[in-house]
Scaffold this active site. Structure first.
Site, short mmCIF file in Angstrom:
data_model
loop_
_atom_site.label_atom_id
_atom_site.label_comp_id
_atom_site.label_asym_id
_atom_site.label_seq_id
_atom_site.Cartn_x
_atom_site.Cartn_y
_atom_site.Cartn_z
N HIS A 90 34.28 51.58 35.65
CA HIS A 90 35.22 52.59 35.57
C HIS A 90 35.92 52.50 34.47
O HIS A 90 36.59 51.33 34.05
CB HIS A 90 35.72 52.84 36.80
CG HIS A 90 36.52 51.66 37.45
ND1 HIS A 90 35.83 50.83 38.08
CD2 HIS A 90 37.73 51.42 37.52
CE1 HIS A 90 36.51 49.82 38.51
NE2 HIS A 90 38.06 50.17 38.15
N ASP B 159 42.76 58.67 40.29
CA ASP B 159 42.96 57.47 40.79
C ASP B 159 43.76 57.86 42.27
O ASP B 159 44.85 58.39 42.28
CB ASP B 159 43.44 56.43 39.79
CG ASP B 159 43.41 55.24 40.65
OD1 ASP B 159 42.72 54.12 39.95
OD2 ASP B 159 44.14 54.60 41.52
N GLY C 280 41.33 41.86 36.68
CA GLY C 280 41.99 42.66 37.69
C GLY C 280 41.28 43.81 38.34
O GLY C 280 41.50 44.74 39.04
P1 DGP Z 1 40.28 48.37 39.23
O1 DGP Z 1 41.23 47.58 39.70
O2 DGP Z 1 40.24 48.21 37.59
O3 DGP Z 1 38.86 47.87 39.73
O4 DGP Z 1 40.36 49.72 39.59
C1 DGP Z 1 39.99 50.30 40.89
C2 DGP Z 1 40.87 51.65 41.12
O5 DGP Z 1 40.26 52.37 41.79
C3 DGP Z 1 42.26 51.42 41.52
O6 DGP Z 1 43.24 51.89 40.58
C4 DGP Z 1 42.48 52.12 42.77
C5 DGP Z 1 41.14 53.04 42.68
N1 DGP Z 1 40.49 53.51 44.14
C6 DGP Z 1 40.30 52.53 44.89
N2 DGP Z 1 39.68 53.21 45.99
C7 DGP Z 1 39.48 54.51 45.72
C8 DGP Z 1 39.42 55.82 46.37
O7 DGP Z 1 38.81 55.69 47.53
N3 DGP Z 1 39.71 56.85 45.81
C9 DGP Z 1 40.19 56.89 44.61
N4 DGP Z 1 40.43 58.23 43.87
N5 DGP Z 1 40.36 55.64 43.85
C10 DGP Z 1 40.28 54.71 44.45
#
Ligand code: DGP
Length: 113
Positions: free
Chosen positions: A99, A30, A92
């Protein structure tokens, strides 16, 4: 419909620190970690959220959990870890592509906020 950010990672259009990939899913760190280990396990099939999964997705959903457990073992999260799926605004969720968050490497508190 525009590609989700996770679809762009699957398609290698944007970079990510990938820790696992197979026919059905991809897992990567993340970008905004909430714990020393914070990995996202994402199905290659676009399922927007768990609340919209169908019985046709049963094997995919099971695969995500088994894969998360395998990654936890590979990353030596022997002291424990947490799996989280955020669903919809109150849950959230910020990316509309299912995911599983794999969190570990520190003591996690409960209940979450
Ligand atoms: P949620 O809030 O449950 O939808 O989680 C989305 C997650 O995705 C958040 O913890 C940040 C992560 N995230 C968002 N954009 C990117 C990205 O471009 N790359 C990565 N590795 N993670 C991302």
């Amino acid at each position: 419909m525009p590609k989700t950010i996770f679809q762009k990672i699957i398609d290698r259009e944007i970079p990510a620190k990938i820790v696992h990939e197979d026919e059905h899913c991809i897992a990567f760190h993340d970008v905004q970690p909430e714990a020393p280990v914070h990995v996202l396990v994402v199905p290659k099939k676009l399922i927007a959220r768990v609340g919209e999964a169908t019985t046709q997705d049963e094997a995919t959903l099971g695969h995500l959990l088994l894969t998360a457990g395998n990654i936890a073992r590979e990353l030596n999260l022997d002291a424990g870890f947490r799996l989280v799926i955020n669903n919809g605004p109150h849950g959230g969720e910020s990316v509309p592509h299912l995911h599983v968050h794999l969190l570990g490497g520190r003591q996690l508190t409960w209940p979450s906020g």
